[in-house]
Structures are given as structure tokens and as C-alpha cells.
Design an enzyme around this catalytic site. Structure first.
Site, PDB file in Angstrom:
ATOM      1  CD  GLU A 101      -1.287  -0.427   3.621  1.00  0.00           C
ATOM      2  OE1 GLU A 101      -2.002  -1.432   3.659  1.00  0.00           O
ATOM      3  OE2 GLU A 101      -1.343   0.489   4.449  1.00  0.00           O
ATOM      4  CB  CYS A 114       3.494   7.121   2.894  1.00  0.00           C
ATOM      5  SG  CYS A 114       3.925   5.831   4.032  1.00  0.00           S
ATOM      6  CB  CYS A 121       7.500  -5.602   8.039  1.00  0.00           C
ATOM      7  SG  CYS A 121       8.917  -4.972   8.975  1.00  0.00           S
ATOM      8  CB  CYS A 125       6.737  -3.166  15.681  1.00  0.00           C
ATOM      9  SG  CYS A 125       8.412  -2.855  15.121  1.00  0.00           S
ATOM     10  CB  CYS A 128       3.412  -2.308  13.130  1.00  0.00           C
ATOM     11  SG  CYS A 128       3.555  -2.073  11.352  1.00  0.00           S
ATOM     12  N   GLY A 172       7.122  -2.476   5.548  1.00  0.00           N
ATOM     13  CA  GLY A 172       8.501  -2.892   5.351  1.00  0.00           C
ATOM     14  C   GLY A 172       9.483  -2.084   6.154  1.00  0.00           C
ATOM     15  CD  GLU A 173      13.772  -1.097   9.126  1.00  0.00           C
ATOM     16  OE1 GLU A 173      12.993  -0.633   9.964  1.00  0.00           O
ATOM     17  OE2 GLU A 173      14.663  -0.398   8.584  1.00  0.00           O
ATOM     18  CB  SER A 227      10.337   3.624  14.680  1.00  0.00           C
ATOM     19  OG  SER A 227       9.908   4.001  13.394  1.00  0.00           O
ATOM     20  CG  HIS A 229       7.566   3.709  18.565  1.00  0.00           C
ATOM     21  ND1 HIS A 229       7.068   4.910  18.113  1.00  0.00           N
ATOM     22  CD2 HIS A 229       7.663   2.920  17.462  1.00  0.00           C
ATOM     23  CE1 HIS A 229       6.885   4.845  16.801  1.00  0.00           C
ATOM     24  NE2 HIS A 229       7.234   3.660  16.388  1.00  0.00           N
ATOM     25  CB  CYS A 353       2.312   1.725   8.130  1.00  0.00           C
ATOM     26  SG  CYS A 353       3.341   0.443   8.676  1.00  0.00           S
TER      27      CYS A 353
HETATM   28  N1  SAH Z   1       9.607   0.047   9.194  1.00  0.00           N
HETATM   29  C1  SAH Z   1       9.890   1.423   9.312  1.00  0.00           C
HETATM   30  C2  SAH Z   1       9.030   2.311   8.457  1.00  0.00           C
HETATM   31  C3  SAH Z   1       7.555   2.016   8.339  1.00  0.00           C
HETATM   32  S1  SAH Z   1       6.474   2.347   9.648  1.00  0.00           S
HETATM   33  C4  SAH Z   1       9.780   1.849  10.770  1.00  0.00           C
HETATM   34  O1  SAH Z   1       9.297   1.092  11.555  1.00  0.00           O
HETATM   35  O2  SAH Z   1      10.238   2.939  11.069  1.00  0.00           O
HETATM   36  C5  SAH Z   1       6.278   4.107   9.773  1.00  0.00           C
HETATM   37  C6  SAH Z   1       6.032   4.579  11.192  1.00  0.00           C
HETATM   38  O3  SAH Z   1       4.709   4.237  11.640  1.00  0.00           O
HETATM   39  C7  SAH Z   1       6.982   3.964  12.203  1.00  0.00           C
HETATM   40  O4  SAH Z   1       7.418   4.940  13.107  1.00  0.00           O
HETATM   41  C8  SAH Z   1       6.094   2.949  12.873  1.00  0.00           C
HETATM   42  O5  SAH Z   1       6.613   2.592  14.117  1.00  0.00           O
HETATM   43  C9  SAH Z   1       4.775   3.663  12.929  1.00  0.00           C
HETATM   44  N2  SAH Z   1       3.599   2.822  13.141  1.00  0.00           N
HETATM   45  C10 SAH Z   1       3.353   1.586  12.689  1.00  0.00           C
HETATM   46  N3  SAH Z   1       2.150   1.170  13.079  1.00  0.00           N
HETATM   47  C11 SAH Z   1       1.590   2.170  13.809  1.00  0.00           C
HETATM   48  C12 SAH Z   1       0.361   2.349  14.479  1.00  0.00           C
HETATM   49  N4  SAH Z   1      -0.552   1.383  14.498  1.00  0.00           N
HETATM   50  N5  SAH Z   1       0.136   3.518  15.113  1.00  0.00           N
HETATM   51  C13 SAH Z   1       1.062   4.493  15.102  1.00  0.00           C
HETATM   52  N6  SAH Z   1       2.246   4.405  14.477  1.00  0.00           N
HETATM   53  C14 SAH Z   1       2.520   3.242  13.838  1.00  0.00           C
HETATM   54 FE1  SF4 Z   2       7.966  -2.459  12.852  1.00  0.00          FE
HETATM   55 FE2  SF4 Z   2       8.135  -0.700  10.828  1.00  0.00          FE
HETATM   56 FE3  SF4 Z   2       8.060  -3.332  10.333  1.00  0.00          FE
HETATM   57 FE4  SF4 Z   2       5.894  -2.116  11.221  1.00  0.00          FE
HETATM   58  S1  SF4 Z   2       6.894  -1.757   9.282  1.00  0.00           S
HETATM   59  S2  SF4 Z   2       6.718  -4.090  11.948  1.00  0.00           S
HETATM   60  S3  SF4 Z   2       6.766  -0.569  12.595  1.00  0.00           S
HETATM   61  S4  SF4 Z   2       9.657  -2.237  11.428  1.00  0.00           S
END
Ligand code: SAH
Ligand code: SF4
Length: 365
Positions: A101, A114, A121, A125, A128, A172-173, A227, A229, A353
Site C-alpha cells: 500500500e 508514503c 515486514c 513490532c 503494527c 517494510g523495514e 522509530s 517509541h 501502515c
Molecule cells: N519500518 C519502518 C518504516 C515504516 S512504519 C519503521 O518502523 O520505522 C512508519 C512509522 O509508523 C513507524 O514509526 C512505525 O513505528 C509507525 N507505526 C506503525 N504502526 C503504527 C500504528 N498502528 N500507530 C502508530 N504508528 C505506527
Molecule cells: Fe515495525 Fe516498521 Fe516493520 Fe511495522 S513496518 S513491523 S513498525 S519495522
């Protein structure tokens, strides 16, 4: 079959050499591809060349599965890459469909897209949606680029660009798909292509420390977002498995190294969460702890309220009230660190995401 959008201009020149086509054809093709024009419609090159490209390369842009438009204008696209797993056999129906997406946000300084860097991924996390079903596969550089080219073309007018800024914040990371993401950055900033300035691109990572240092050494002007958190390792480990591999100290040191190399201010992303109805990472004391971590170098903290997963019926993580969120932000600022609250854009659609993709996968199953 190689994906045509993976090719740089020089690589395109090389593939055309045996055809004895004039050198300038490569430039025409590269520019047209970057305008999002499908190969059969590149009418300033001869028809037999278009046919040859189509026969020798995969020239398909991703297909649009659904588009959701939010009241604030945010558009969320579910895209599909289809590949024939039995390409040797004719008429084979064994198609693999990979869903990704991307989200287009209208901001006062331009339109930010974005993009996703992987299908799924593997970082897992807790909060997510992208990580819920693990990693399916890495996207190639051209596949990440094609997201941009398609959405840019769909949203451009004769005077404005559909996409002016890019954030690698979809599923994705990005640093777990390092080489393809670096190649994507070279392609998307190429002067003869879509030519988006590196300063208008941000890469968000969950914190792969060695790759952050390697990325710093690439000497790009891309903005780095981390990220975080959580303000300490113990808490971070509860929601991000990567925190067991690298400490926050190592992560902040890598961020400082990125700043020293690129002189770009580093952004820390911090999603505010409640756990079982109590503050998890958003108490005032934690704001102080957070500020202490990053004070003293040009960093900025981007707060966002957790976007709760729609599918997780047993969700223990929820967003805090506005009051708790604002008090947290004020406390970070009072403790000497620049901090803003990001609005949850596209709240009325599958905003965060991976959620649109996950909803679609759940409906299929
Ligand atoms: N994988 C990378 C980039 C994609 S996620 C990363 O983790 O940084 C983009 C951002 O959205 C990251 O900061 C992630 O931690 C955050 N994110 C993911 N799911 C979320 C959610 N349900 N609510 C708020 N932020 C979220
Ligand atoms: Fe974690 Fe970013 Fe992967 Fe979601 S997309 S699982 S926030 S690393």
C-alpha cells in the site's frame, strides 16, 4: 524476466546497444518511464522498439486494487504486483499476487507519498499491521520506484506534480532491504528521471544500527527518521523485538553519526500508547527520560497517537487522550527538545501502515 523500472539510464543504454538503436533512445525511454507512461504508450519511439521492450522485460506498473479517499484528501492505494511463478510454461495460471500500500498526503508544502519497501515486514513490532503476517518478500528498486511513478502520474496536472516528497514509511523495514532501497534512491533522484531531491525524501527505520551507519556513509541528503517509541530499553523491548538486538544508547549514537556525516537533523518518531488503560510510554516522567536521551544534538521528536489495529480484538495497546498527549508534548519541550505532534491523517480510512493490506488479506482468508 527483469523489471524494466529497475534499470538506470546507463543500464538501459547497455541493453539497447545490440539493437543498434540510436543512443538518445535510452534517454527518451527512461524519461517516459519516469513520467509513468506505460511502455505501449511511449509513442516517441518506434513501435518495434516498444514491442521488443515488452517481450524482453516485465514492463507492468502495479495494478490498483482499491483506493480509499479520506475527508482530508488523503488517498490510500492498495496496489498489487502480480508475477507468474511458472513463467516457463505458457498459459500458466500460477500467479502470485503481492499486495502493498501507499498513501498520498496533501500538505501545504506539497504532496507526500508514503511508499512500501517490502511486502510485509519481519520486524514484528507489536502495534503494527505490516508486520502481523511476517515478511513475504523484498521489493526491487524498480518496484518501489513504480509506486511513485504510477501515483505521480495519476495525481499530476499540467502545472503541478502529483508527488513532490517521499517518505519510506509504508510497509517494510527499508534498511532490511538495504541494497534495493539504495538503488531506489539513486533512481528516484536521477536528473533525467522523476528527479525528486534527496532533501525531499525521508527514510524511516525501526533502528538497524549497523545499517544506519552504513547509510550515513553513503553521504546522501535523505532525512533519517528513527522509530523510538519508548524512552528506555526495557519498555522498548516489550513492543519492538529489534530493541533486544540494539540498545537505545547504540541507536542514539548511530543517529548522531548520521547527523555528523550528513548535517541533516534526525527525527525520532514516538507513537503514544496506553497499555491496559494505563500510560505505557506517555507519562510525564517518560517525557523527561526521552528528552534526556536526545538532548544536545539537532534532533526532533515527532509524536503521533497510536492508530489502534482494527483487527486486534484483544488489543491491549490503545491511544491516549488528547490531554495526556498534549501534556507529554509540553513536557518534552520544557525539557529542551524540539517536539511536535503529527496529526493522524486519513483517520477515517485504514490510516496506519499496513492496515488496508491486512484488511484485504483477512477478507481473502
Ligand atoms: N519500518 C519502518 C518504516 C515504516 S512504519 C519503521 O518502523 O520505522 C512508519 C512509522 O509508523 C513507524 O514509526 C512505525 O513505528 C509507525 N507505526 C506503525 N504502526 C503504527 C500504528 N498502528 N500507530 C502508530 N504508528 C505506527
Ligand atoms: Fe515495525 Fe516498521 Fe516493520 Fe511495522 S513496518 S513491523 S513498525 S519495522
Amino acid at each position: 524476466m527483469k523489471y524494466i523500472y529497475d534499470l538506470t539510464l546507463d543500464e538501459l543504454k547497455d541493453v539497447l546497444k545490440p539493437l543498434n538503436a540510436p543512443q538518445f533512445r535510452a534517454g527518451q525511454i527512461f524519461t517516459a518511464l519516469h513520467q509513468g507512461i506505460p511502455v505501449p504508450d511511449i509513442t516517441n519511439i518506434p513501435k518495434d522498439l516498444r514491442v521488443w521492450l515488452n517481450e524482453n522485460f516485465n514492463c507492468n506498473l502495479p495494478e490498483i486494487v482499491t483506493v480509499q479517499t479520506s475527508k482530508d484528501g488523503t488517498k490510500k492505494y492498495l496496489l498489487a504486483y502480480k508475477q507468474n511463478l511458472n513463467s516457463e510454461r505458457e498459459n500458466s495460471e500460477n500467479l502470485q499476487t503481492d499486495l502493498i500500500e501507499c498513501v498520498l498526503l496533501n500538505q501545504n508544502y506539497g504532496n507526500t507519498l508514503c511508499v512500501s519497501s517490502q511486502v510485509g515486514c519481519r520486524m514484528g513490532c507489536r502495534f503494527c499491521a505490516s508486520g502481523k503476517n511476517g515478511l513475504v518478500r523484498n521489493l526491487t528498486a524498480g518496484e518501489i520506484l513504480a509506486e511513485v511513478l504510477l501515483i505521480n502520474r495519476l495525481n499530476s496536472t499540467s502545472t503541478t506534480r502529483g508527488v513532490t516528497n517521499i517518505v519510506l514509511m509504508g510497509s517494510g523495514e527499508p534498511l532490511d532491504n538495504y541494497d534495493n532501497v539504495m538503488q531506489f534512491l539513486r533512481l528516484v533522484t536521477a536528473p533525467t528521471g522523476i528527479n525528486i531531491s534527496a532533501r525531499n525524501i525521508s527514510l524511516s527505520t525501526s533502528g538497524l544500527v549497523p545499517q544506519i551507519k552504513k547509510f550515513a556513509d553513503e553521504n546522501t541528503q535523505v532525512n533519517l527518521c528513527i522509530s523510538l517509541h519508548a524512552p528506555n530499553d526495557e519498555l522498548r523491548q516489550q513492543i519492538m523485538p529489534i530493541a533486544k538486538r540494539y540498545t537505545i544508547r547504540e541507536l542514539v549514537d548511530a543517529a548522531k553519526y548520521y547527523f555528523e556525516k550528513t548535517h541533516r537533523r534526525v527525527i525520532f518518531e514516538y507513537s503514544l500508547m496506553m497499555k491496559d488503560g494505563k500510560t505505557f510510554n506517555c507519562a510525564v516522567g517518560q517525557a523527561r527520560e526521552l528528552a534526556n536521551l536526545v538532548r544536545g544534538f539537532p534532533a526532533h521528536i515527532n509524536l503521533i497517537n497510536l492508530n489502534p489495529l482494527h483487527f486486534d480484538a484483544n488489543a491491549v495497546l490503545t491511544p491516549p487522550s488528547r490531554e495526556i498527549a498534549m501534556t507529554f508534548m509540553d513536557a518534552v519541550i520544557k525539557n529542551g527538545v524540539s517536539c511536535t505532534m503529527r496529526k493522524n491523517k486519513g483517520d477515517d480510512i485504514d490510516g496506519a501502515c499496513g492496515q488496508l493490506r491486512l484488511r484485504h488479506l483477512n477478507q481473502l482468508n
